[in-house]
Write a protein that holds these residues in place. Structure first.
Motif: not given
Length: 86
Positions: A29-44
């Motif tokens: 879960v931690r790895a998935n959340v981190r990946s999701l946050v990084q993905s969203q931040l890269s779009k900003l």
């Protein structure tokens, strides 16, 4: 009432298996959340702290240089006025 050793061993093994699965699930879960946050931040349109600090240092040097140039310009204008007044 005393439980037989094999039942205690079985309970111990099952508890250990559950705890290890819980740790794996937490890590997943931690790895998935981190990946999701990084993905969203890269779009900003954001920059890293290092980039921000570097640009802030450049801006400070630019402001300092601008102040020096303004001082030199004022000095030259003053000399020009003094030579024109004479």
């Amino acid at each position: 009432m005393k439980l037989p050793e094999d039942i205690l061993d079985q309970i111990s093994r099952q508890a250990s298996a559950l705890f290890s699965q819980g740790q794996q699930a937490r890590d997943e879960v931690r790895a998935n959340v981190r990946s999701l946050v990084q993905s969203q931040l890269s779009k900003l349109d954001v920059v890293s702290r290092e980039e921000f600090d570097a640009q802030q240092a450049v801006l400070e040097r630019t402001r300092t240089r601008l102040a020096e140039l303004e001082s030199q310009l004022n000095e030259l204008e003053e000399r020009l006025r003094d030579s024109s007044a004479s």
